[in-house]
Scaffold this active site. Structure first.
Site, PDB file in Angstrom:
ATOM      1  N   LYS A  70      50.561  98.359  35.624  1.00 14.35           N
ATOM      2  CA  LYS A  70      50.412  96.982  35.130  1.00 14.35           C
ATOM      3  C   LYS A  70      49.070  96.745  34.435  1.00 14.35           C
ATOM      4  O   LYS A  70      48.984  95.947  33.509  1.00 14.35           O
ATOM      5  CB  LYS A  70      50.568  95.987  36.288  1.00 14.35           C
ATOM      6  CG  LYS A  70      52.000  95.862  36.790  1.00 14.35           C
ATOM      7  CD  LYS A  70      52.068  94.798  37.890  1.00 14.35           C
ATOM      8  CE  LYS A  70      53.481  94.683  38.425  1.00 14.35           C
ATOM      9  NZ  LYS A  70      53.600  93.636  39.447  1.00 14.35           N
ATOM     10  N   ASP A 106      54.678  87.264  37.368  1.00 15.26           N
ATOM     11  CA  ASP A 106      54.664  87.249  38.842  1.00 15.26           C
ATOM     12  C   ASP A 106      54.276  85.866  39.395  1.00 15.26           C
ATOM     13  O   ASP A 106      54.874  85.383  40.358  1.00 15.26           O
ATOM     14  CB  ASP A 106      53.692  88.306  39.390  1.00 15.26           C
ATOM     15  CG  ASP A 106      54.304  89.704  39.375  1.00 15.26           C
ATOM     16  OD1 ASP A 106      55.543  89.824  39.309  1.00 15.26           O
ATOM     17  OD2 ASP A 106      53.531  90.685  39.418  1.00 15.26           O
TER      18      ASP A 106
HETATM   19  P1  NAP Z   1      48.167  96.383  45.184  1.00 19.88           P
HETATM   20  O1  NAP Z   1      47.680  95.890  43.878  1.00 19.88           O
HETATM   21  O2  NAP Z   1      48.115  97.814  45.523  1.00 19.88           O
HETATM   22  O3  NAP Z   1      47.365  95.560  46.332  1.00 19.88           O
HETATM   23  C1  NAP Z   1      47.633  95.791  47.685  1.00 19.88           C
HETATM   24  C2  NAP Z   1      46.862  94.783  48.549  1.00 19.88           C
HETATM   25  O4  NAP Z   1      47.261  94.955  49.911  1.00 19.88           O
HETATM   26  C3  NAP Z   1      45.343  94.986  48.519  1.00 19.88           C
HETATM   27  O5  NAP Z   1      44.745  93.734  48.681  1.00 19.88           O
HETATM   28  C4  NAP Z   1      45.121  95.878  49.747  1.00 19.88           C
HETATM   29  O6  NAP Z   1      43.850  95.710  50.329  1.00 19.88           O
HETATM   30  C5  NAP Z   1      46.142  95.327  50.701  1.00 19.88           C
HETATM   31  N1  NAP Z   1      46.600  96.320  51.692  1.00 19.88           N
HETATM   32  C6  NAP Z   1      47.205  97.508  51.415  1.00 19.88           C
HETATM   33  N2  NAP Z   1      47.538  98.137  52.577  1.00 19.88           N
HETATM   34  C7  NAP Z   1      47.123  97.313  53.579  1.00 19.88           C
HETATM   35  C8  NAP Z   1      47.160  97.405  55.002  1.00 19.88           C
HETATM   36  N3  NAP Z   1      47.714  98.444  55.628  1.00 19.88           N
HETATM   37  N4  NAP Z   1      46.656  96.364  55.717  1.00 19.88           N
HETATM   38  C9  NAP Z   1      46.085  95.306  55.101  1.00 19.88           C
HETATM   39  N5  NAP Z   1      46.003  95.167  53.759  1.00 19.88           N
HETATM   40  C10 NAP Z   1      46.522  96.166  53.011  1.00 19.88           C
HETATM   41  O7  NAP Z   1      49.696  95.958  45.416  1.00 19.88           O
HETATM   42  P2  NAP Z   1      50.446  94.655  44.841  1.00 19.88           P
HETATM   43  O8  NAP Z   1      51.058  94.978  43.538  1.00 19.88           O
HETATM   44  O9  NAP Z   1      49.520  93.505  44.958  1.00 19.88           O
HETATM   45  O10 NAP Z   1      51.663  94.515  45.879  1.00 19.88           O
HETATM   46  C11 NAP Z   1      51.454  94.046  47.194  1.00 19.88           C
HETATM   47  C12 NAP Z   1      52.816  93.797  47.856  1.00 19.88           C
HETATM   48  O11 NAP Z   1      53.492  92.754  47.191  1.00 19.88           O
HETATM   49  C13 NAP Z   1      53.753  95.024  47.810  1.00 19.88           C
HETATM   50  O12 NAP Z   1      54.441  95.109  49.030  1.00 19.88           O
HETATM   51  C14 NAP Z   1      54.727  94.692  46.709  1.00 19.88           C
HETATM   52  O13 NAP Z   1      56.011  95.241  46.951  1.00 19.88           O
HETATM   53  C15 NAP Z   1      54.796  93.171  46.828  1.00 19.88           C
HETATM   54  N6  NAP Z   1      55.164  92.559  45.546  1.00 19.88           N
HETATM   55  C16 NAP Z   1      56.285  91.828  45.515  1.00 19.88           C
HETATM   56  C17 NAP Z   1      56.673  91.240  44.342  1.00 19.88           C
HETATM   57  C18 NAP Z   1      57.939  90.426  44.333  1.00 19.88           C
HETATM   58  O14 NAP Z   1      58.437  90.119  43.249  1.00 19.88           O
HETATM   59  N7  NAP Z   1      58.449  90.063  45.481  1.00 19.88           N
HETATM   60  C19 NAP Z   1      55.901  91.379  43.176  1.00 19.88           C
HETATM   61  C20 NAP Z   1      54.738  92.144  43.242  1.00 19.88           C
HETATM   62  C21 NAP Z   1      54.384  92.735  44.442  1.00 19.88           C
HETATM   63  P3  NAP Z   1      42.559  96.512  49.795  1.00 19.88           P
HETATM   64  O15 NAP Z   1      42.031  95.698  48.652  1.00 19.88           O
HETATM   65  O16 NAP Z   1      41.665  96.528  50.972  1.00 19.88           O
HETATM   66  O17 NAP Z   1      43.058  97.878  49.386  1.00 19.88           O
END
Ligand code: NAP
Length: 292
Positions: A70, A106
């Site tokens: 992205k 999003d």
């Molecule tokens: P990302 O950019 O990789 O960010 C992940 C975030 O989660 C970071 O803030 C990270 O913290 C934190 N994190 C990761 N593992 C963790 C753990 N074990 N405990 C606590 N915090 C943790 O990912 P993203 O794109 O934001 O996606 C995040 C989630 O949202 C995913 O599950 C994805 O499937 C979901 N999502 C859903 C949609 C939808 O349409 N429903 C759209 C987008 C994303 P750090 O900064 O400390 O690494």
């Protein structure tokens, strides 16, 4: 029938084995009577630099971009529209008259699901766990929609501080506070109308380092987990146990796709048919024990 006038769209990401986007978009095109198709392109990191110019050269109408591309995709975009300009990340591309226009749907998808649940963000207080792509999009959307206060929770404090600065620059009317200790988290949850998980915690294999499910959520709050698989995460189960209202990530997935559909076709998306297709596929996958 695929013929010389078929318009093509697709998704670029890695991995895409379990993506639900082709189902959503091909259902929408069929329902709208459009001779359009949507294809998955699971591309290795090393090949990504060829991908967007290739789609453009092949005459694609548009594309989605997902994890892990992205942010990298922004380099190939001529114009960044709306929240994409602030987030510096795109999930939707429109190829139009020799230009690549980048959008991030999003945040709009996140807000539409709230609207469906009759939750109006203006004047409300929210906790958001996660400061990655999804957390940023959700926090910025809430701030732009008039939320009074946003508490940010994140495993790494620097990322939370970065998001705080971004919100303060782009939507200064929202007060932003970091909740980085267990005590801060409990007071933030206690003070909030809305509790959002924007981390992968809740997906199989991710230990809960957010602490959200044990932070005192209660009846009267809305709990929104952006994780969409499994559809019932431990956080949502806890919300159900205490009688809080709930939204799972499938709703945001649906609405961000609907926004992309409108960007590409100029038409309203057939939401009900898309939701029906999504629900039935989720039921099928659950029944056969298939999961990402
Ligand atoms: P990302 O950019 O990789 O960010 C992940 C975030 O989660 C970071 O803030 C990270 O913290 C934190 N994190 C990761 N593992 C963790 C753990 N074990 N405990 C606590 N915090 C943790 O990912 P993203 O794109 O934001 O996606 C995040 C989630 O949202 C995913 O599950 C994805 O499937 C979901 N999502 C859903 C949609 C939808 O349409 N429903 C759209 C987008 C994303 P750090 O900064 O400390 O690494």
């Amino acid at each position: 029938m695929i013929d010389g006038s078929t318009q093509l769209t697709g998704i670029v990401g890695h991995p895409l084995t379990y993506t639900l986007s082709p189902l959503l978009h091909n259902t929408a095109f069929r329902e709208a009577g459009l001779n359009w198709r949507y294809l998955p392109f699971p591309i290795e990191e090393a090949a990504f630099d060829l991908a967007i110019p290739a789609l453009e050269a092949l005459g694609f109408a548009g594309a989605n971009v997902t994890i892990p591309f992205k942010e990298r995709a922004v380099v190939y975009v001529d114009d960044l529209e709306g929240p994409a300009a602030k987030l510096k990340a795109v999930n939707t591309l429109l190829f139009s008259r020799g230009r690549v226009i980048g959008y991030n749907t999003d945040g709009a998808g996140f807000l539409s699901a709230l609207e469906d649940a009759s939750f109006r963000p203006d004047g409300k207080r929210a906790v958001i766990a996660g400061a990655g792509g999804a957390g940023k999009a959700a926090a910025l959307a809430l701030a732009a929609a008039g939320a009074a206060k946003i508490y940010l929770v994140n495993r790494s404090p620097e990322r939370a501080r970065g998001l705080q600065a971004l919100i303060e620059r782009s939507a200064p009317s929202a007060a932003v506070e970091l909740a980085l200790t267990e005590g801060d988290l409990r007071s933030a949850v206690s003070d909030s109308d809305l509790v959002v998980n924007a981390t992968p915690v809740g997906m199989t294999g991710h230990a809960d380092e957010t602490g959200l499910a044990n932070a005192g959520i209660r009846k009267g709050q809305l709990v929104y987990d952006l994780v969409y698989w499994p559809p019932q995460t431990p956080l949502l189960k806890e919300a159900g146990r205490v009688g809080a209202a709930r939204i799972n990530g499938l709703e945001m997935l649906l609405y961000q796709a609907a926004e992309a559909f409108t960007i590409w076709t100029g038409q309203q998306a057939p939401i009900q048919r898309m939701r029906a297709a999504l629900t039935s596929e989720v039921r099928r996958r659950s029944a056969v024990g298939e999961s990402p």
